[in-house]
Design a protein around this motif. Structure first.
Motif, PDB file in Angstrom:
ATOM      1  N   ASP A  57       0.788  -1.241   0.000  1.00  0.00           N
ATOM      2  CA  ASP A  57       0.000   0.000   0.000  1.00  0.00           C
ATOM      3  C   ASP A  57       0.817   1.286   0.000  1.00  0.00           C
ATOM      4  O   ASP A  57       0.324   2.329  -0.391  1.00  0.00           O
ATOM      5  CB  ASP A  57      -0.861  -0.007   1.247  1.00  0.00           C
ATOM      6  N   MET A  58       2.053   1.210   0.521  1.00  0.00           N
ATOM      7  CA  MET A  58       2.951   2.367   0.642  1.00  0.00           C
ATOM      8  C   MET A  58       2.501   3.414   1.665  1.00  0.00           C
ATOM      9  O   MET A  58       2.900   4.592   1.576  1.00  0.00           O
ATOM     10  CB  MET A  58       3.211   3.030  -0.719  1.00  0.00           C
ATOM     11  N   MET A  59       1.701   3.013   2.671  1.00  0.00           N
ATOM     12  CA  MET A  59       1.411   3.934   3.771  1.00  0.00           C
ATOM     13  C   MET A  59       2.648   4.014   4.671  1.00  0.00           C
ATOM     14  O   MET A  59       3.381   3.025   4.808  1.00  0.00           O
ATOM     15  CB  MET A  59       0.225   3.428   4.617  1.00  0.00           C
ATOM     16  N   ASP A  60       2.840   5.163   5.307  1.00  0.00           N
ATOM     17  CA  ASP A  60       3.956   5.291   6.249  1.00  0.00           C
ATOM     18  C   ASP A  60       3.661   4.503   7.522  1.00  0.00           C
ATOM     19  O   ASP A  60       2.540   4.518   8.028  1.00  0.00           O
ATOM     20  CB  ASP A  60       4.161   6.768   6.610  1.00  0.00           C
ATOM     21  N   GLY A  61       4.673   3.838   8.028  1.00  0.00           N
ATOM     22  CA  GLY A  61       4.560   3.157   9.317  1.00  0.00           C
ATOM     23  C   GLY A  61       3.835   1.827   9.276  1.00  0.00           C
ATOM     24  O   GLY A  61       3.614   1.207  10.321  1.00  0.00           O
ATOM     25  N   ARG A  62       3.480   1.349   8.071  1.00  0.00           N
ATOM     26  CA  ARG A  62       2.640   0.138   8.061  1.00  0.00           C
ATOM     27  C   ARG A  62       3.394  -1.116   8.417  1.00  0.00           C
ATOM     28  O   ARG A  62       2.801  -2.063   8.946  1.00  0.00           O
ATOM     29  CB  ARG A  62       1.880  -0.010   6.735  1.00  0.00           C
ATOM     30  N   ILE A  63       4.684  -1.168   8.151  1.00  0.00           N
ATOM     31  CA  ILE A  63       5.416  -2.378   8.508  1.00  0.00           C
ATOM     32  C   ILE A  63       5.458  -2.533  10.032  1.00  0.00           C
ATOM     33  O   ILE A  63       5.159  -3.599  10.576  1.00  0.00           O
ATOM     34  CB  ILE A  63       6.848  -2.367   7.923  1.00  0.00           C
ATOM     35  N   GLY A  64       5.788  -1.442  10.717  1.00  0.00           N
ATOM     36  CA  GLY A  64       5.824  -1.487  12.178  1.00  0.00           C
ATOM     37  C   GLY A  64       4.456  -1.813  12.759  1.00  0.00           C
ATOM     38  O   GLY A  64       4.336  -2.610  13.698  1.00  0.00           O
ATOM     39  N   TYR A  65       3.429  -1.214  12.166  1.00  0.00           N
ATOM     40  CA  TYR A  65       2.070  -1.432  12.667  1.00  0.00           C
ATOM     41  C   TYR A  65       1.654  -2.899  12.493  1.00  0.00           C
ATOM     42  O   TYR A  65       1.165  -3.536  13.426  1.00  0.00           O
ATOM     43  CB  TYR A  65       1.084  -0.508  11.929  1.00  0.00           C
ATOM     44  N   ILE A  66       1.887  -3.434  11.291  1.00  0.00           N
ATOM     45  CA  ILE A  66       1.500  -4.828  11.016  1.00  0.00           C
ATOM     46  C   ILE A  66       2.323  -5.788  11.884  1.00  0.00           C
ATOM     47  O   ILE A  66       1.806  -6.764  12.418  1.00  0.00           O
ATOM     48  CB  ILE A  66       1.657  -5.152   9.511  1.00  0.00           C
ATOM     49  N   ARG A  67       3.611  -5.457  12.063  1.00  0.00           N
ATOM     50  CA  ARG A  67       4.475  -6.296  12.915  1.00  0.00           C
ATOM     51  C   ARG A  67       3.895  -6.398  14.328  1.00  0.00           C
ATOM     52  O   ARG A  67       3.820  -7.464  14.922  1.00  0.00           O
ATOM     53  CB  ARG A  67       5.892  -5.692  12.931  1.00  0.00           C
ATOM     54  N   GLU A  68       3.456  -5.226  14.849  1.00  0.00           N
ATOM     55  CA  GLU A  68       2.878  -5.200  16.197  1.00  0.00           C
ATOM     56  C   GLU A  68       1.608  -6.029  16.283  1.00  0.00           C
ATOM     57  O   GLU A  68       1.408  -6.782  17.239  1.00  0.00           O
ATOM     58  CB  GLU A  68       2.531  -3.751  16.571  1.00  0.00           C
TER      59      GLU A  68
ATOM     60  N   ARG B  56      15.783   5.520   1.698  1.00  0.00           N
ATOM     61  CA  ARG B  56      15.173   5.877   2.991  1.00  0.00           C
ATOM     62  C   ARG B  56      13.988   4.968   3.293  1.00  0.00           C
ATOM     63  O   ARG B  56      13.804   4.518   4.416  1.00  0.00           O
ATOM     64  CB  ARG B  56      14.701   7.345   2.983  1.00  0.00           C
ATOM     65  N   GLU B  57      13.182   4.713   2.266  1.00  0.00           N
ATOM     66  CA  GLU B  57      12.020   3.829   2.447  1.00  0.00           C
ATOM     67  C   GLU B  57      12.471   2.431   2.907  1.00  0.00           C
ATOM     68  O   GLU B  57      11.888   1.853   3.816  1.00  0.00           O
ATOM     69  CB  GLU B  57      11.239   3.690   1.129  1.00  0.00           C
ATOM     70  N   ALA B  58      13.509   1.915   2.242  1.00  0.00           N
ATOM     71  CA  ALA B  58      13.995   0.576   2.584  1.00  0.00           C
ATOM     72  C   ALA B  58      14.550   0.551   4.008  1.00  0.00           C
ATOM     73  O   ALA B  58      14.314  -0.391   4.776  1.00  0.00           O
ATOM     74  CB  ALA B  58      15.059   0.141   1.587  1.00  0.00           C
ATOM     75  N   ASP B  59      15.269   1.614   4.365  1.00  0.00           N
ATOM     76  CA  ASP B  59      15.837   1.753   5.709  1.00  0.00           C
ATOM     77  C   ASP B  59      14.754   1.767   6.776  1.00  0.00           C
ATOM     78  O   ASP B  59      14.849   1.083   7.800  1.00  0.00           O
ATOM     79  CB  ASP B  59      16.539   3.108   5.773  1.00  0.00           C
ATOM     80  N   LEU B  60      13.736   2.581   6.534  1.00  0.00           N
ATOM     81  CA  LEU B  60      12.629   2.695   7.487  1.00  0.00           C
ATOM     82  C   LEU B  60      11.932   1.348   7.664  1.00  0.00           C
ATOM     83  O   LEU B  60      11.648   0.919   8.786  1.00  0.00           O
ATOM     84  CB  LEU B  60      11.614   3.740   7.004  1.00  0.00           C
ATOM     85  N   ASP B  61      11.669   0.683   6.536  1.00  0.00           N
ATOM     86  CA  ASP B  61      10.973  -0.605   6.627  1.00  0.00           C
ATOM     87  C   ASP B  61      11.814  -1.617   7.392  1.00  0.00           C
ATOM     88  O   ASP B  61      11.293  -2.424   8.170  1.00  0.00           O
ATOM     89  CB  ASP B  61      10.636  -1.136   5.217  1.00  0.00           C
ATOM     90  N   MET B  62      13.141  -1.571   7.178  1.00  0.00           N
ATOM     91  CA  MET B  62      14.014  -2.476   7.906  1.00  0.00           C
ATOM     92  C   MET B  62      13.935  -2.184   9.404  1.00  0.00           C
ATOM     93  O   MET B  62      13.804  -3.088  10.222  1.00  0.00           O
ATOM     94  CB  MET B  62      15.444  -2.291   7.399  1.00  0.00           C
ATOM     95  N   ASP B  63      13.977  -0.899   9.751  1.00  0.00           N
ATOM     96  CA  ASP B  63      13.870  -0.506  11.164  1.00  0.00           C
ATOM     97  C   ASP B  63      12.540  -0.941  11.776  1.00  0.00           C
ATOM     98  O   ASP B  63      12.459  -1.241  12.960  1.00  0.00           O
ATOM     99  CB  ASP B  63      13.999   1.018  11.319  1.00  0.00           C
ATOM    100  N   GLU B  64      11.505  -0.926  10.936  1.00  0.00           N
ATOM    101  CA  GLU B  64      10.181  -1.311  11.439  1.00  0.00           C
ATOM    102  C   GLU B  64       9.998  -2.820  11.493  1.00  0.00           C
ATOM    103  O   GLU B  64       8.945  -3.313  11.882  1.00  0.00           O
ATOM    104  CB  GLU B  64       9.081  -0.693  10.555  1.00  0.00           C
TER     105      GLU B  64
END
Ligand code: PBG
Ligand code: ZN
Length: 322
Positions: free
Chosen positions: A166-177, A232-240
């Motif tokens: 979807d490319m929403m911000d923060g979705r990897i972290g949210y789904i992980r949680e 930056r996107e890849a970095d953020l997703d990795m962090d999340e």
């Protein structure tokens, strides 16, 4: 003078010699096969713009998956076409939705095949956008709730991995949680990290019946001109918590694949998208190119650029030639 001491052609003399010094090799292990599942029985609707690809009902989908598994393809990626659509994509999170039922059926029949599900609202929303619309644009944080619920429903049905596109911000972290809170901490997430707002998605939107009904996706998918932003996107997703990061499309973004691989060092997937497939199919059908050779050269180039995994509609055709 180096020439003629150094002669690059010495190692190109014959196929055996070339085979020994080949730097990149494509393997069935690299491939992920995307499939479209729709309601009904014994349905096999050809996708006009993607010769050889079909919308399949669950019975036919299972047959296709069994065949893929027998060819040594390790994983499929599922896209669902629901019975009905609404503004918030309610069908997408139902326990007995099309993808949820498809996952159960595949897992019952294909023991070793991994089932990855696409997590996105665009196939399920009446407006065709990838999230919930507020004031004419996709609302980031409201959409996260839907995506979390969708991912959880897929995993509960037995999905081995989820792939939010979807490319929403923060979705990897949210789904992980969400997954962790429900005890699914071992389910990997493949993040569509650098997904560009690309015209190469045209044929897919026919296949998935997911074209946006107004506007475009430029307020959430990436500008094709940007590579620093992709990193930056890849970095953020990795962090999340992303386990695999993806670049999409593949062929027009080989430079992005290389950089993302260098920067992250984690498994990188590349999506050889519908338009890339259709162009080769069309030119092949016209006799303008050798379809098989161009297909293999294309997939090899994606691997050489740095992709560990390739999502491709050519998966079955390619393994036959390996
Ligand atoms: C949407 C989505 C798209 C693809 C997969 N999921 C593109 C889009 O409509 O923006 C494209 C895949 C392809 O072209 O093969 N979440
Ligand atoms: Zn979408």
């Amino acid at each position: 003078m180096i020439y003629p001491i150094t002669r690059m052609r010495r190692l190109r003399q014959n196929e055996t010699m070339r085979r020994m010094v080949r730097e990149t090799r494509l393997s069935a292990d690299d491939l992920i096969y995307p499939l479209f599942v729709c309601p009904g029985d014994n349905v096999k609707n050809p996708v006009n713009s993607m010769p050889g690809q079909f919308q399949l009902s669950i019975d036919n989908l299972v047959k296709e998956c069994s065949e893929a598994e027998s060819f040594g393809i390790p994983a499929v990626l599922l896209f669902g076409i629901p019975e009905k659509k609404d503004p918030v994509g309610s069908e997408g999170i139902k326990e007995d939705g099309i993808v949820q039922n498809a996952v159960k059926a595949i897992k019952e029949n294909c023991k070793d095949l991994l089932v990855i599900t696409d997590v996105c609202m665009c196939e399920y929303t009446s407006h065709g956008h990838c999230g919930e619309i507020v004031d004419g644009d996709v609302h980031n944080d409201k959409s996260l709730g839907h995506l979390g619920a969708m991912a959880l429903s897929h995993v509960k049905a037995g999905a081995d991995m989820v792939a939010p596109s979807d490319m929403m911000d923060g979705r990897i972290g949210y789904i992980r949680e969400v997954l962790d809170a429900e005890g699914f901490e071992n389910t990997p997430i493949m993040a569509y990290s650098a997904k560009f707002a690309s015209a190469y998605y045209g044929p897919f939107r026919e296949a998935a019946e997911s074209a946006p009904q107004f506007g475009d996706r430029k307020s959430y998918q990436m500008d094709p001109a940007n590579i620093n932003e992709a990193l930056r996107e890849a970095d953020l997703d990795m962090d999340e918590g992303a386990d695999i990061v993806m670049v999409k499309p593949a062929l027009p973004y080989l430079d992005v694949i290389t950089k993302v691989k260098e920067d992250t060092g984690i498994p990188v997937a590349a999506y050889n998208v519908s338009g890339e497939y259709s162009m080769i199919k069309a030119a092949g059908a016209n006799g303008w190119i050798d379809e098989d050779k161009v297909m293999m050269e294309t997939l090899l180039s994606i691997k050489r650029a740095g992709a560990d995994l390739i999502l491709t509609y050519f998966a079955k055709d390619a393994v036959k030639l390996l």
